[in-house]
Motif scaffolding. Structure first.
Motif, PDB file in Angstrom:
ATOM      1  N   GLY A 145       0.784  -1.223   0.000  1.00  0.00           N
ATOM      2  CA  GLY A 145       0.000   0.000   0.000  1.00  0.00           C
ATOM      3  C   GLY A 145       0.819   1.277   0.000  1.00  0.00           C
ATOM      4  O   GLY A 145       0.280   2.364   0.212  1.00  0.00           O
ATOM      5  N   ARG A 146       2.119   1.144  -0.249  1.00  0.00           N
ATOM      6  CA  ARG A 146       3.016   2.297  -0.219  1.00  0.00           C
ATOM      7  C   ARG A 146       2.871   3.079   1.094  1.00  0.00           C
ATOM      8  O   ARG A 146       2.790   4.316   1.102  1.00  0.00           O
ATOM      9  CB  ARG A 146       2.765   3.211  -1.424  1.00  0.00           C
ATOM     10  CG  ARG A 146       3.348   2.654  -2.716  1.00  0.00           C
ATOM     11  CD  ARG A 146       4.863   2.665  -2.679  1.00  0.00           C
ATOM     12  NE  ARG A 146       5.442   1.983  -3.837  1.00  0.00           N
ATOM     13  CZ  ARG A 146       6.746   1.869  -4.050  1.00  0.00           C
ATOM     14  NH1 ARG A 146       7.603   2.358  -3.176  1.00  0.00           N
ATOM     15  NH2 ARG A 146       7.210   1.228  -5.094  1.00  0.00           N
ATOM     16  N   LYS A 147       2.894   2.339   2.163  1.00  0.00           N
ATOM     17  CA  LYS A 147       2.732   2.942   3.483  1.00  0.00           C
ATOM     18  C   LYS A 147       3.935   3.782   3.900  1.00  0.00           C
ATOM     19  O   LYS A 147       3.793   4.741   4.669  1.00  0.00           O
ATOM     20  CB  LYS A 147       2.496   1.830   4.510  1.00  0.00           C
ATOM     21  CG  LYS A 147       2.218   2.306   5.926  1.00  0.00           C
ATOM     22  CD  LYS A 147       1.984   1.128   6.849  1.00  0.00           C
ATOM     23  CE  LYS A 147       1.741   1.580   8.292  1.00  0.00           C
ATOM     24  NZ  LYS A 147       1.546   0.420   9.208  1.00  0.00           N
ATOM     25  N   ASN A 148       5.116   3.442   3.374  1.00  0.00           N
ATOM     26  CA  ASN A 148       6.339   4.087   3.868  1.00  0.00           C
ATOM     27  C   ASN A 148       7.214   4.741   2.809  1.00  0.00           C
ATOM     28  O   ASN A 148       8.207   5.384   3.158  1.00  0.00           O
ATOM     29  CB  ASN A 148       7.200   3.066   4.624  1.00  0.00           C
ATOM     30  CG  ASN A 148       6.505   2.503   5.840  1.00  0.00           C
ATOM     31  OD1 ASN A 148       5.960   1.395   5.799  1.00  0.00           O
ATOM     32  ND2 ASN A 148       6.483   3.257   6.920  1.00  0.00           N
ATOM     33  N   SER A 149       6.885   4.583   1.529  1.00  0.00           N
ATOM     34  CA  SER A 149       7.805   5.093   0.509  1.00  0.00           C
ATOM     35  C   SER A 149       7.081   5.383  -0.798  1.00  0.00           C
ATOM     36  O   SER A 149       5.959   4.919  -1.024  1.00  0.00           O
ATOM     37  CB  SER A 149       8.918   4.068   0.248  1.00  0.00           C
ATOM     38  OG  SER A 149       8.406   2.931  -0.441  1.00  0.00           O
ATOM     39  N   VAL A 150       7.771   6.129  -1.678  1.00  0.00           N
ATOM     40  CA  VAL A 150       7.297   6.344  -3.047  1.00  0.00           C
ATOM     41  C   VAL A 150       8.460   6.020  -3.990  1.00  0.00           C
ATOM     42  O   VAL A 150       9.627   6.092  -3.604  1.00  0.00           O
ATOM     43  CB  VAL A 150       6.798   7.790  -3.272  1.00  0.00           C
ATOM     44  CG1 VAL A 150       5.718   8.147  -2.246  1.00  0.00           C
ATOM     45  CG2 VAL A 150       7.938   8.798  -3.218  1.00  0.00           C
ATOM     46  N   PRO A 151       8.162   5.643  -5.240  1.00  0.00           N
ATOM     47  CA  PRO A 151       9.230   5.200  -6.145  1.00  0.00           C
ATOM     48  C   PRO A 151      10.234   6.293  -6.487  1.00  0.00           C
ATOM     49  O   PRO A 151       9.885   7.467  -6.627  1.00  0.00           O
ATOM     50  CB  PRO A 151       8.456   4.777  -7.406  1.00  0.00           C
ATOM     51  CG  PRO A 151       7.063   4.516  -6.961  1.00  0.00           C
ATOM     52  CD  PRO A 151       6.826   5.492  -5.845  1.00  0.00           C
ATOM     53  N   TRP A 152      11.471   5.861  -6.623  1.00  0.00           N
ATOM     54  CA  TRP A 152      12.529   6.719  -7.182  1.00  0.00           C
ATOM     55  C   TRP A 152      12.879   6.176  -8.565  1.00  0.00           C
ATOM     56  O   TRP A 152      12.517   6.757  -9.572  1.00  0.00           O
ATOM     57  CB  TRP A 152      13.737   6.740  -6.251  1.00  0.00           C
ATOM     58  CG  TRP A 152      14.873   7.625  -6.707  1.00  0.00           C
ATOM     59  CD1 TRP A 152      16.030   7.243  -7.316  1.00  0.00           C
ATOM     60  CD2 TRP A 152      14.942   9.061  -6.595  1.00  0.00           C
ATOM     61  NE1 TRP A 152      16.827   8.335  -7.594  1.00  0.00           N
ATOM     62  CE2 TRP A 152      16.190   9.460  -7.161  1.00  0.00           C
ATOM     63  CE3 TRP A 152      14.100  10.034  -6.077  1.00  0.00           C
ATOM     64  CZ2 TRP A 152      16.594  10.792  -7.223  1.00  0.00           C
ATOM     65  CZ3 TRP A 152      14.496  11.366  -6.139  1.00  0.00           C
ATOM     66  CH2 TRP A 152      15.731  11.732  -6.708  1.00  0.00           C
ATOM     67  N   GLN A 153      13.548   5.023  -8.623  1.00  0.00           N
ATOM     68  CA  GLN A 153      13.857   4.385  -9.906  1.00  0.00           C
ATOM     69  C   GLN A 153      13.909   2.873  -9.719  1.00  0.00           C
ATOM     70  O   GLN A 153      14.108   2.379  -8.614  1.00  0.00           O
ATOM     71  CB  GLN A 153      15.199   4.878 -10.463  1.00  0.00           C
ATOM     72  CG  GLN A 153      15.184   6.343 -10.869  1.00  0.00           C
ATOM     73  CD  GLN A 153      16.478   6.794 -11.502  1.00  0.00           C
ATOM     74  OE1 GLN A 153      16.592   6.901 -12.712  1.00  0.00           O
ATOM     75  NE2 GLN A 153      17.466   7.092 -10.682  1.00  0.00           N
ATOM     76  N   TRP A 154      13.733   2.164 -10.832  1.00  0.00           N
ATOM     77  CA  TRP A 154      13.848   0.705 -10.773  1.00  0.00           C
ATOM     78  C   TRP A 154      14.606   0.205 -11.994  1.00  0.00           C
ATOM     79  O   TRP A 154      14.702   0.879 -13.012  1.00  0.00           O
ATOM     80  CB  TRP A 154      12.476   0.047 -10.668  1.00  0.00           C
ATOM     81  CG  TRP A 154      11.662  -0.006 -11.935  1.00  0.00           C
ATOM     82  CD1 TRP A 154      10.840   0.968 -12.424  1.00  0.00           C
ATOM     83  CD2 TRP A 154      11.612  -1.092 -12.864  1.00  0.00           C
ATOM     84  NE1 TRP A 154      10.267   0.561 -13.595  1.00  0.00           N
ATOM     85  CE2 TRP A 154      10.713  -0.703 -13.892  1.00  0.00           C
ATOM     86  CE3 TRP A 154      12.210  -2.340 -12.925  1.00  0.00           C
ATOM     87  CZ2 TRP A 154      10.421  -1.526 -14.980  1.00  0.00           C
ATOM     88  CZ3 TRP A 154      11.920  -3.174 -14.006  1.00  0.00           C
ATOM     89  CH2 TRP A 154      11.036  -2.762 -15.010  1.00  0.00           C
ATOM     90  N   GLY A 155      15.162  -0.997 -11.841  1.00  0.00           N
ATOM     91  CA  GLY A 155      15.934  -1.544 -12.949  1.00  0.00           C
ATOM     92  C   GLY A 155      16.395  -2.955 -12.671  1.00  0.00           C
ATOM     93  O   GLY A 155      15.780  -3.697 -11.904  1.00  0.00           O
ATOM     94  N   SER A 156      17.521  -3.310 -13.290  1.00  0.00           N
ATOM     95  CA  SER A 156      18.023  -4.686 -13.205  1.00  0.00           C
ATOM     96  C   SER A 156      19.539  -4.697 -13.163  1.00  0.00           C
ATOM     97  O   SER A 156      20.201  -3.726 -13.534  1.00  0.00           O
ATOM     98  CB  SER A 156      17.538  -5.497 -14.416  1.00  0.00           C
ATOM     99  OG  SER A 156      18.006  -4.902 -15.621  1.00  0.00           O
ATOM    100  N   THR A 157      20.065  -5.819 -12.703  1.00  0.00           N
ATOM    101  CA  THR A 157      21.501  -6.077 -12.754  1.00  0.00           C
ATOM    102  C   THR A 157      21.742  -7.151 -13.797  1.00  0.00           C
ATOM    103  O   THR A 157      21.120  -8.212 -13.756  1.00  0.00           O
ATOM    104  CB  THR A 157      22.036  -6.567 -11.400  1.00  0.00           C
ATOM    105  OG1 THR A 157      21.656  -5.653 -10.381  1.00  0.00           O
ATOM    106  CG2 THR A 157      23.552  -6.700 -11.423  1.00  0.00           C
ATOM    107  N   GLY A 158      22.601  -6.857 -14.758  1.00  0.00           N
ATOM    108  CA  GLY A 158      22.910  -7.827 -15.804  1.00  0.00           C
ATOM    109  C   GLY A 158      24.372  -7.743 -16.178  1.00  0.00           C
ATOM    110  O   GLY A 158      25.216  -7.406 -15.340  1.00  0.00           O
ATOM    111  N   ILE A 159      24.664  -8.017 -17.435  1.00  0.00           N
ATOM    112  CA  ILE A 159      26.060  -8.055 -17.875  1.00  0.00           C
ATOM    113  C   ILE A 159      26.242  -7.177 -19.115  1.00  0.00           C
ATOM    114  O   ILE A 159      25.631  -7.411 -20.156  1.00  0.00           O
ATOM    115  CB  ILE A 159      26.515  -9.488 -18.198  1.00  0.00           C
ATOM    116  CG1 ILE A 159      26.221 -10.421 -17.019  1.00  0.00           C
ATOM    117  CG2 ILE A 159      28.005  -9.512 -18.520  1.00  0.00           C
ATOM    118  CD1 ILE A 159      26.477 -11.877 -17.316  1.00  0.00           C
ATOM    119  N   MET A 160      27.049  -6.153 -18.985  1.00  0.00           N
ATOM    120  CA  MET A 160      27.451  -5.329 -20.118  1.00  0.00           C
ATOM    121  C   MET A 160      28.622  -5.998 -20.816  1.00  0.00           C
ATOM    122  O   MET A 160      29.593  -6.398 -20.156  1.00  0.00           O
ATOM    123  CB  MET A 160      27.934  -3.957 -19.643  1.00  0.00           C
ATOM    124  CG  MET A 160      26.876  -2.920 -19.448  1.00  0.00           C
ATOM    125  SD  MET A 160      27.690  -1.285 -19.344  1.00  0.00           S
ATOM    126  CE  MET A 160      27.691  -1.053 -17.582  1.00  0.00           C
TER     127      MET A 160
END
Length: 342
Positions: free
Chosen positions: A117-132
């Protein structure tokens, strides 16, 4: 009379200090992750100046906040660490009546496991860890953790592994068929042995991948997708792979600290970054998705349809959000990591 004058002076000084605090905010965030243009815009609209202090790991941020006396108003922990901040009372429960833009959070990010329910935070950014991978150095399959756990000859002495314990140990666990936060001694021994054996084939365990991959100093690196996009913009030979054995997904979210000196200003900032145009400013700088509906039209053209940002459906099946591990699992992970870092 002297006592009365002293009291008046004290009250005036206190009021002046409070007024100054109302015009300042302290944000504790990951390094190279905050767009200066976003902060300029916020100050222009609200008169509140935001100062950013960087950290390089969730553990660093957690230890600093636990110690107290830090002076920060907001922090940006990852999904697997936010529950720790909440459990220890380090962040407040949000009053959604003060966040008129809370409905702008995309449906898939409104009721997340780590913050129902987003009781404590709001989004900043999201992503993934992979291999460059620089395809001029290695032109084989880049969608496997074998690239850094069983390094092919072309990449020996040319591949970097980011020094992020939770990402790296869990990626190795998934490579050997284990579960997130594994306590399985058989799997963990395989992980430990593979990491120790592979390390001599790595060029480094370091950050700074955007610069190193852009300039061809490294042939490959285990790293984050936003940096991969920035590297490809600079160097078209750089491609991003999603290990089919398993790769981490993350979302970093902003929370207001329980001992914030300017909580009302912090509410203003949280509401501000949920405006689609402002969320797009966050993404434009670090090149990660943001979790706010309606921000897409404001994103830079190079982010629209970028394979580093829009994870292919087939690859997404191997993506895992890291969890808050049990003390036992954390102890095993730390032991492996401590030995690897020797």
């Amino acid at each position: 009379m002297k006592k009365l004058l002293g009291t008046v002076a004290l009250l005036c000084a206190t009021a002046s200090f409070a007024a100054a605090n109302d015009k300042e905010l302290q944000l504790y965030n990951w390094g190279d992750y905050t767009n200066p243009e976003l902060l300029k815009k916020f100050e222009a609209e609200t008169g509140i100046k935001v100062t950013v202090t960087d950290y390089d790991a969730n553990d660093t941020a957690l230890a600093k906040i636990r110690a107290g006396g830090h002076g920060f108003d907001m922090v940006v922990p990852s999904a697997n660490y936010l529950p720790i901040f909440v459990e220890e009372g380090l962040v407040i429960d949000l009053d959604h009546s003060k966040l008129s833009n809370i409905g702008n959070i995309a449906p898939e990010w409104q009721d997340v496991e780590w913050d129902p329910g987003r009781k404590n935070s709001v989004p900043w950014q999201w992503g993934s860890t992979g291999i460059m991978v620089n395809k001029t150095v290695y032109d084989g399959d880049i969608n496997t953790s074998a690239l850094w756990l069983d390094v092919p000859d072309e990449l020996k002495g040319k591949i970097n592994v980011t020094p992020e314990m939770n990402d790296i140990v869990n990626m190795a666990v998934w490579y050997f068929g284990g579960e997130t936060c594994s306590e399985d001694p058989v799997v963990l021994k395989q992980v430990r042995d593979a990491l120790i054996a592979a390390k001599p084939d790595w060029i480094a365990m370091d950050y700074g991948a955007t610069e190193k991959m852009s300039s061809n100093d490294w042939g490959a690196t285990v790293y984050w997708n936003g940096a991969a996009l920035r590297s490809r913009i600079n160097n078209p030979d750089v491609h991003f792979g999603y290990p089919k054995e398993g790769f981490p997904l993350f979302m970093d979210s902003v929370a207001i600290l329980s001992d914030a000196k300017n909580p009302e200003g912090a509410y203003n900032f949280l509401n501000f970054i949920m405006e689609p145009e402002n969320a797009a400013l966050i993404s434009a700088y670090a090149k990660y998705a943001n979790g706010i509906t309606g921000s897409e039209p404001f994103l830079p053209e190079e982010m629209k349809g970028a394979p580093e940002i829009e994870i292919p459906a087939e690859a997404m099946k191997a993506g895992h959000f890291l969890q808050t591990c049990s003390p036992k699992a954390q102890e095993y992970m730390t032991a492996i990591w401590t030995e690897l870092m020797k």
